[in-house]
Structure formats: structure tokens, C-alpha cells
Design an enzyme around this catalytic site. Structure first.
Site, mmCIF file in Angstrom:
data_model
loop_
_atom_site.group_PDB
_atom_site.id
_atom_site.type_symbol
_atom_site.label_atom_id
_atom_site.label_comp_id
_atom_site.label_asym_id
_atom_site.label_seq_id
_atom_site.Cartn_x
_atom_site.Cartn_y
_atom_site.Cartn_z
ATOM 1 N N LEU A 208 76.765 105.552 127.781
ATOM 2 C CA LEU A 208 75.368 105.937 127.974
ATOM 3 C C LEU A 208 74.664 106.013 126.632
ATOM 4 C CD1 LEU A 208 75.973 108.904 130.466
ATOM 5 C CD2 LEU A 208 75.131 106.626 131.087
ATOM 6 N N HIS A 209 73.480 105.389 126.543
ATOM 7 C CA HIS A 209 72.705 105.526 125.311
ATOM 8 C C HIS A 209 71.208 105.335 125.507
ATOM 9 C CE1 HIS A 209 72.940 101.137 125.484
ATOM 10 N NE2 HIS A 209 71.933 101.100 124.628
ATOM 11 N N ARG A 210 70.769 104.906 126.694
ATOM 12 C CA ARG A 210 69.345 104.682 126.920
ATOM 13 C C ARG A 210 68.584 106.014 126.926
ATOM 14 N NH1 ARG A 210 68.427 99.191 126.351
ATOM 15 N NH2 ARG A 210 70.140 98.069 127.309
ATOM 16 N N ARG A 243 73.906 108.212 119.344
ATOM 17 C CA ARG A 243 72.658 108.748 119.895
ATOM 18 C C ARG A 243 72.946 109.830 120.935
ATOM 19 N NH1 ARG A 243 67.409 106.669 120.765
ATOM 20 N NH2 ARG A 243 66.387 107.627 122.544
ATOM 21 N N ASP A 282 74.728 102.116 131.031
ATOM 22 C CA ASP A 282 73.312 101.727 130.989
ATOM 23 C C ASP A 282 73.119 100.603 129.967
ATOM 24 O OD1 ASP A 282 73.512 103.110 128.584
ATOM 25 O OD2 ASP A 282 72.211 104.757 129.206
#
Length: 363
Positions: A208-210, A243, A282
Site C-alpha cells: 500500500l502506498h497510494r 510513505r 494499490d
């Protein structure tokens, strides 16, 4: 023919490796072609950058612009200022950019303003979501590109609708898959395999990073809790993007089957993906790799720039509402997930096609 090849961030490295190998093969045939590899430094973390160069056999860059850090505007400006100097000192017949990261857009703009032709590898893909920085990078790059190398007929159609002539569009396949198919025999078992006592098809991998998924603490916590709740207690391996790590540090979420680990190298991460029960992500690129490896994939986004991974491959677009996970996980555990197939020309020969086209164009 003198080429300048741009690499800036993790997704780029898998795409340039086969292109450089294909250039070398042409040199061995006596073709007058040379390249200069420029690393913008957009990703400067070792796991996000140097490990990929080492494992994929990418040679040391001729130049590293060291333009990492800062806001998107600061990073774009730094790349442009430093690449302008680089290109003025080392002229090229063509600048090759790949993918859709900040470096792709910034170096394309610089090249065109210096009257240098640009080739965009992975051109024409669209999510139609302007909240994504990558979508803006794609649109700007394709607006000024000279030669478009595409991964699908969908991308070709997008370009034609924007007025790009057919003689500038080259459907070559997916260089990221070139790298995947070459490296499958070299995949490495990561230490988490033994630490978590993992078994094939008995664990999940998540990435996940969005911003829509990770920027808000409560939403991220809710999402991970929903994954845990529907996992049937199977191990969940979560290599945490830098992030995401900043937000997770404030959340404090824990579960006996949740393993949050450092980012993995290319060969280690794809070892996990190859033997996973499913991947929850994502990312865009991972959906391509899961499609080729036949691994069920759930994408937590409202749109995708790689629709062929859904229409042809093993990917399903779930949206950003965590509640969408439950029915998909139930389908997975019932053995009802679609089998999928491999898109046209994703055969490991895309880079060879690209370089052959370039040799012909600049003959």
C-alpha cells in the site's frame, strides 16, 4: 545512434534492464548504437534503488543526478535543472523514458526543449484519474513524445484518440515482463519465509502506498483491520513502503498473523508473490506481474491504467472502500477466483522489439 536512457524510481529499473541488454546485443552485431544511462536519483533508498541495479545486472549509471527528496515540485525542478546540464554536455539522438514517474515527465520536457527526440516506453496507458500524479506525468510525457512504445491495444487506442499517427505508435509488449520472465529462476527466498513458517498458497502479500489508502491514519487502520478480519488467520506479509511507514507508526496496529517488514529486493519480493495465495495492492506494476504468474490480485483503487490485467489477467479492481474486501476474499477461499491469461506480446521479447524499431528509425 546515441541514446540516453533515463531511470529514476523503482518501477523504472525493471523496465530499463532488458532495454540495455537489447542495446548490447545490437552492439555485438556491429550496429552503430551506444547509450548513456542517467539515474535521476528520484529513489535514493538502497532497497528502492541500488538493490535493483545489482540484482537485475544493470550497469552503473554514467551519471547520477542525485535529485531525490523534497516535494514533487522541488524534485521535478531539481531533475530538470540537472538533466539539462547533463544533456547539454552529453548530446543524444534520442532520450528514452519509461513509465510514469516524475523523472519520466521532467526529462521528457528537458529533452524536447533541447530539440532532442523522445521515446516513451509504456506510452498511452491511462487511469483517467487526475488526482494521481502519475496520470499527469503520463499525459504530459505523451503530449510531447516522438515515438510511442506500447504494452497493449488499449494504449494504442488512447494515443490515436489524442491524434497520434499510427507510424509513431509501436505495439511491442511489456518490458517489465521481460525482466520478470528472465528473473523467475533467480527469485530468492526472503528471511520472512522461515521466520513466519510460510507455506505455498497459504499467505497473503499486501502493498500500500497510494494517498487515498495511506494518508489518513484511521482509514489505513480500518483497511488493514479488514484484511486481517477476512484472512482466515493466514499470515499477511506487508513490506512497508517508506510513505506508508510514517503513517503506520502513529496507528499502532498489531495482529498475530500480520508481519510488517522492510521493503524487499526485487528477487525476494517476487518470490513471495509467486507462491502467495493472493496479493492485495494499490500498485499498478504488481498487477502485471501477478497476471503473468497467475496469482489472484485485488487492487484497492477506483481505476487502473492497466485494464488488461482485469479483462484478461488475474486482477480485480475493488475500489477504496475496505468493505469490498470481504466478498472478494470469500470468493478466493471458495476457489472461485478467475484463472486469467497473459496479454498479447507479454512474452519476454519486448525490449528486443523496441531496439529493433529504433535501429530501423535511425538507420
Amino acid at each position: 545512434m546515441k541514446l540516453t536512457v533515463i531511470a529514476g524510481a523503482r518501477p523504472n529499473f525493471m523496465k530499463i534492464a532488458p532495454i540495455i541488454e537489447a542495446i548490447r546485443k545490437q552492439v555485438e552485431k556491429g550496429i552503430d548504437i551506444s547509450y548513456r544511462l542517467v539515474h535521476t536519483g528520484q529513489h535514493y533508498d538502497k532497497k528502492m534503488s541500488q538493490d535493483f541495479f545489482d540484482q537485475l545486472g544493470i550497469p552503473e549509471p554514467h551519471s547520477n543526478l542525485e535529485a531525490g527528496g523534497g516535494s514533487q515540485a522541488e524534485q521535478t525542478a531539481a531533475i530538470m535543472v540537472r538533466f539539462e546540464k547533463e544533456l547539454m554536455e552529453n548530446s543524444a539522438d534520442l532520450v528514452i523514458v519509461v513509465g510514469d514517474v516524475t523523472s519520466t515527465m521532467a526529462c521528457s520536457i528537458v529533452a524536447k526543449k533541447l530539440n532532442t527526440k523522445v521515446a516513451h516506453v509504456e506510452a498511452g496507458i491511462r487511469s483517467w484519474d487526475l488526482s494521481m500524479p502519475e496520470e499527469i506525468n503520463r499525459m504530459v510525457t505523451d503530449a510531447i513524445t516522438d515515438y510511442f512504445f506500447t504494452t497493449s491495444e488499449i494504449a494504442n487506442t488512447n494515443l490515436r484518440k489524442n491524434g497520434v499517427e499510427n507510424n509513431r505508435i509501436f505495439f511491442v509488449g511489456n518490458t517489465m515482463i521481460d525482466t520478470l520472465l528472465k528473473q523467475i529462476p533467480n527469485f530468492r527466498k526472503p528471511t520472512i519465509w522461515d521466520e513466519a513458517l510460510l507455506q505455498p498458497r497459504e499467505y497473503f502479500v499486501i502493498t500500500l502506498h497510494r494517498p487515498a489508502n495511506v494518508d489518513q491514519e484511521n482509514e489505513l487502520k480500518y483497511l488493514i483491520e479488514e484484511i486481517i478480519l477476512n484472512s482466515h488467520n493466514l499470515p499477511i506479509i506487508f513490506p512497508v513502503h517508506p510513505r506508508t511507514a510514517n503513517v503506520l507508526a502513529k496507528v499502532g496496529i498489531e495482529a498475530p498473523n500480520l508481519y510488517m517488514i522492510e521493503p524487499l529486493s526485487y528477487l525476494e519480493f517476487n518470490y513471495l508473490v509467486r507462491y502467495a495465495k493472493a496479493v492485495i495492492t494499490d500498485s499498478g506494476g504488481i498487477t502485471e506481474e501477478t497476471t503473468v504468474m497467475g496469482i489472484p490480485c485485488m487492487t484497492l483503487r477506483n481505476s487502473t491504467e492497466r485494464p488488461e490485467t482485469c479483462t484478461i489477467g488475474t486482477n480485480e479492481l475493488l475500489g477504496v472502500n475496505p468493505k469490498a474486501l470481504k466478498p472478494s476474499m470469500e470468493s478466493l477461499f471458495k476457489g472461485e477466483w478467475k484463472k486469467g491469461s497473459i496479454p498479447e506480446l507479454w512474452d519476454g521479447k519486448s525490449a528486443e522489439r523496441i531496439v529493433s524499431h529504433l535501429v530501423h528509425l535511425f538507420a
